[in-house]
Design an enzyme around this catalytic site. Structure first.
Site, PDB file in Angstrom:
ATOM      1  N   THR B  14      16.087  11.685  17.697  1.00 28.95           N
ATOM      2  CA  THR B  14      15.433  10.543  18.334  1.00 28.95           C
ATOM      3  C   THR B  14      16.403   9.736  19.198  1.00 28.95           C
ATOM      4  OG1 THR B  14      14.064  10.412  16.357  1.00 28.95           O
ATOM      5  CG2 THR B  14      13.990   8.529  17.847  1.00 28.95           C
ATOM      6  N   VAL B  15      17.531   9.344  18.609  1.00 26.76           N
ATOM      7  CA  VAL B  15      18.429   8.450  19.343  1.00 26.76           C
ATOM      8  C   VAL B  15      19.161   9.185  20.462  1.00 26.76           C
ATOM      9  CG1 VAL B  15      20.293   6.795  19.148  1.00 26.76           C
ATOM     10  CG2 VAL B  15      18.677   7.024  17.276  1.00 26.76           C
ATOM     11  N   LYS B 107      26.842   4.399  10.520  1.00 31.78           N
ATOM     12  CA  LYS B 107      27.371   3.322   9.651  1.00 31.78           C
ATOM     13  C   LYS B 107      27.996   3.876   8.385  1.00 31.78           C
ATOM     14  CE  LYS B 107      22.755   3.463   9.879  1.00 31.78           C
ATOM     15  NZ  LYS B 107      22.024   3.466  11.117  1.00 31.78           N
ATOM     16  N   GLY B 136      20.447  -1.928  14.895  1.00 30.77           N
ATOM     17  CA  GLY B 136      19.833  -1.228  16.025  1.00 30.77           C
ATOM     18  C   GLY B 136      20.070  -1.836  17.385  1.00 30.77           C
ATOM     19  N   GLU B 192      11.684   7.666   4.479  1.00 29.27           N
ATOM     20  CA  GLU B 192      12.146   9.030   4.217  1.00 29.27           C
ATOM     21  C   GLU B 192      11.522   9.575   2.934  1.00 29.27           C
ATOM     22  OE1 GLU B 192      14.408  10.595   6.230  1.00 29.27           O
ATOM     23  OE2 GLU B 192      14.539   8.834   7.525  1.00 29.27           O
ATOM     24  N   LYS B 207      25.985  -1.324   6.521  1.00 29.11           N
ATOM     25  CA  LYS B 207      26.030  -2.224   7.682  1.00 29.11           C
ATOM     26  C   LYS B 207      26.734  -3.534   7.320  1.00 29.11           C
ATOM     27  CE  LYS B 207      21.669  -0.204   9.209  1.00 29.11           C
ATOM     28  NZ  LYS B 207      20.196  -0.358   9.122  1.00 29.11           N
ATOM     29  N   GLY B 304      14.698   2.745  15.800  1.00 24.49           N
ATOM     30  CA  GLY B 304      13.799   3.295  16.809  1.00 24.49           C
ATOM     31  C   GLY B 304      14.568   3.805  18.003  1.00 24.49           C
TER      32      GLY B 304
END
Lengths: 430, 430
Positions: B14-15, B107, B136, B192, B207, B304
């Protein structure tokens, strides 16, 4: 550790003194972060001998602004005086021309002369840093220019003047009207003796012009900005807005979409529970809407010694690290000079407040005027007449635009039963 | 325009795909902002031929992570795979050792191996950029490291896991319990299949460890972190919290004060009207409290494709401009290795939820246990017994600490009329 980064500080008012304090108390930490020490070489201000609560005996006293600007020992001049014209502008030009960076909180200067000064900076391989000029301690310049640099920014919303936000919050909390709260704020030193700069939206508009330039890569255009202050907002409007689920905020808005570039500074209604609706008292906030990141919101203190000096020193650290950036995100020859479109035809819901003579047929007349402009009503409140026989009619419209609203108001006022001026404000549902 | 900044992208999930999209759609704008074009030279992923909705035919396909890491044409490797151990770690070490910057959203890797990797980067005059690793799309790394660089940061509060915040918001809105909402979130693909990483607070704690390091100039210490997830939060707790004026949030907190350095990740109550209390659903937020700037709050999308890729590309632009910074604000030899103190003796108010047999003397017993620990009660709610004769007792305490609360709970549980485990949560009034 490499050579110190040498600065001169012009202006030792609240913010200038704050900068000195931070550089003194956090010298070691800042040297680690900057990779080199920051050295105050010289300072200057109107009065050399005034006690300012900080020890400035270790610094040279510059006899004039121009002497500081031309001091070849300096890497940067920190301009903490303010004002868009006159000797301060001359000093900044002088400093840039002789190869010094400039750090400033002077939004008025940049809103009026930003492009010319940015060009001068470029020609001399230096930059102008101004994080403190917009929203005080909130690093919004850095966020727009760097943090969101991957985005085409589409919308910016900002609560950019703490005095206005304080007055509006206080009016709501205490049920008092604008003039009363303003007078008290002046007595307490929260508002200037001449409050026009703040309450008429000019200060906030200077900041908005800079935000728009940064966000869209365009020349700042203060002159093209629609500016409306908060003088016309009454306590009764705040009360009715609350009843409808909104807060009234002096809101700066800048947009870039298919209709073009738009910017306006005006009191608006925003939902109580929205991120901007909950920004109260002297706090500032900016919401940025980028095409990939979506909305990012920042909130913090927009003024005051510590917060403003925090931003000035962050700029100094950036410059000491060599991270000088183009003043408005991109080089001046890449800045677009655009025609700012009016917000008038941008669709939104509106709040209308009419004071009417409580007599037969008034309501039918008003609704006919709205009908004529295809404005439909979402919420309606009528509150019974006072001793003068005047009733308040509050209307929350469905989506329409300012052109339709203004036409309807002209027609409604022509009916002859409206007392005083009709109040209309945009509702931004964010 | 100067030479292109050349990158390889490892990982096209996705990223990774989001990064390709931004660099393709905004190529010209990004080149202006970076002062040079960004050129994707090569990509790699598990499956070369999968349709990912972007055209990657113009880029070389690297046959292995190591081939990409060693490609001398590259200025930076963009690691979009994830995972704290194994080949990804090896590739990053390889890239750094051969003089390439690394941009990552990883992270876990940085929380566990950040200092060693930062040292390796320093030795090779490159850096690791990881804006996307925390919150994000919110540029919180840049804000802490640069925007607030003039401050000694004293406190950080963060809502750092969108899945947890979504579950807690949904529980409140729908009145359903944790397991039910989690199951639905899994079915919808929001959580998940193995949700532990999210709901047990591990992802958020990674994080937080990085935020603490950045804020305080200390080595990240994931192992020293107290971590509690949201599995024990029931709908009834959310309901009672609302009644008392609070929202329940999985809150990361890091502090540096006279008592030392502290960090914890645990569900807390925060006021409904506070900036963090109004952060709902998948949104992330970070509040930073600096000694000069006071509180600065940022809110936005924590995950996202678009938001995360926005941060990755911002890092790439920074590197292309030459703005590489020490990984944790200061050089690794300036990072302090500290003993993290427990949050246990930090004063705050607490929420207590006890399920008790509804019989005579229960209340007297409980209040005696609280008295013994000098815990005084601010608010008290008792809700009548269910069909099993069990009543709920909700107590909001005045300021105390976790040591006192835990002792009191041991005593209360020993009374023999408490059913199941007592629930206690810190109340952070922010």
């Amino acid at each position: 550790m490499t050579e110190a980064f040498s600065i001169g500080i012009a202006g030792l008012g609240t913010v200038g003194v704050g900068v000195v304090k931070i550089l003194q108390t956090h010298a070691d930490m800042i040297a680690e972060r900057a990779g080199r020490p920051i050295k105050i070489v010289s300072v200057t201000a109107g009065n050399k001998n005034k006690d300012r609560g900080v020890d400035i005996s270790g610094y040279d006293w510059a006899d004039s602004l121009d002497n500081m600007a031309q001091d070849t020992r300096l890497d940067a001049v920190i301009e903490m005086i303010g004002g868009s014209e006159g000797p301060v502008k001359g000093m900044i030009e002088n400093a840039l021309s002789t190869g010094k960076h400039v750090v400033t909180a002077n939004k008025a200067l940049l809103a009026h002369h930003g492009v010319a000064l940015a060009k001068l900076a470029e020609e001399n391989n230096v930059t102008i840093a101004y994080e403190a000029a917009i929203a005080g301690g909130i690093p919004v310049v850095k966020t727009l220019r760097e943090g969101l640099s991957a985005n085409k920014v589409q919308n910016i919303y900002g609560i950019l003047n703490g005095t206005c936000n304080y007055i509006l919050s206080d009016m709501r909390e205490t049920g008092r009207d604008f003039e009363v709260v303003l007078k008290e704020a002046q007595d307490l030193g929260y508002a200037e003796a001449d409050p026009s700069f703040d309450v008429d939206g000019i200060d906030a508009a200077h900041k908005l012009a800079l935000l728009g330039a940064l966000a869209f890569g365009v020349e700042p255009d203060f002159k093209g900005l629609n500016i409306e202050g908060i003088r016309a907002v009454g306590f009764d409007d705040i009360k009715y807005a609350t009843e409808l689920g909104y807060r009234i905020k002096l809101l700066g808005m800048a947009s870039h979409n298919d209709q073009g570039y738009m910017q306006t500074m005006e009191p608006c209604l925003v939902p109580i529970n929205s991120a901007l609706g909950s920004v109260e008292s002297v706090f500032n906030a900016v919401m940025m809407d980028g095409d990939y990141v979506d909305k990012v919101m920042m909130e913090g203190r927009g003024a005051g010694e510590g917060p403003t000096a925090s931003s000035v020193v962050a700029d100094i650290i950036d410059l000491a690290k060599g991270n000088g950036l183009p003043v408005f995100s991109v080089a001046t020859n890449k800045l677009k000079s655009v025609d700012w479109q009016s917000f008038e035809d941008v669709e939104s819901c509106f709040y209308l407040h009419l004071k009417v003579k409580d007599e037969k047929g008034v309501l039918a007349g008003i609704t006919a005027c709205l009908d004529k402009e295809n404005i439909s009503v979402d919420n309606f409140i009528q509150r019974g007449h006072d001793s003068n026989g005047t009733a308040s009619i509050i209307i929350e419209t469905h989506a329409t635009n300012a052109i339709a609203i203004n036409s309807a108001i002209v027609d409604i006022e022509a009916l002859g039963n409206v007392q005083g001026k009709a109040i209309s404000m945009r509702i931004e549902k964010l």
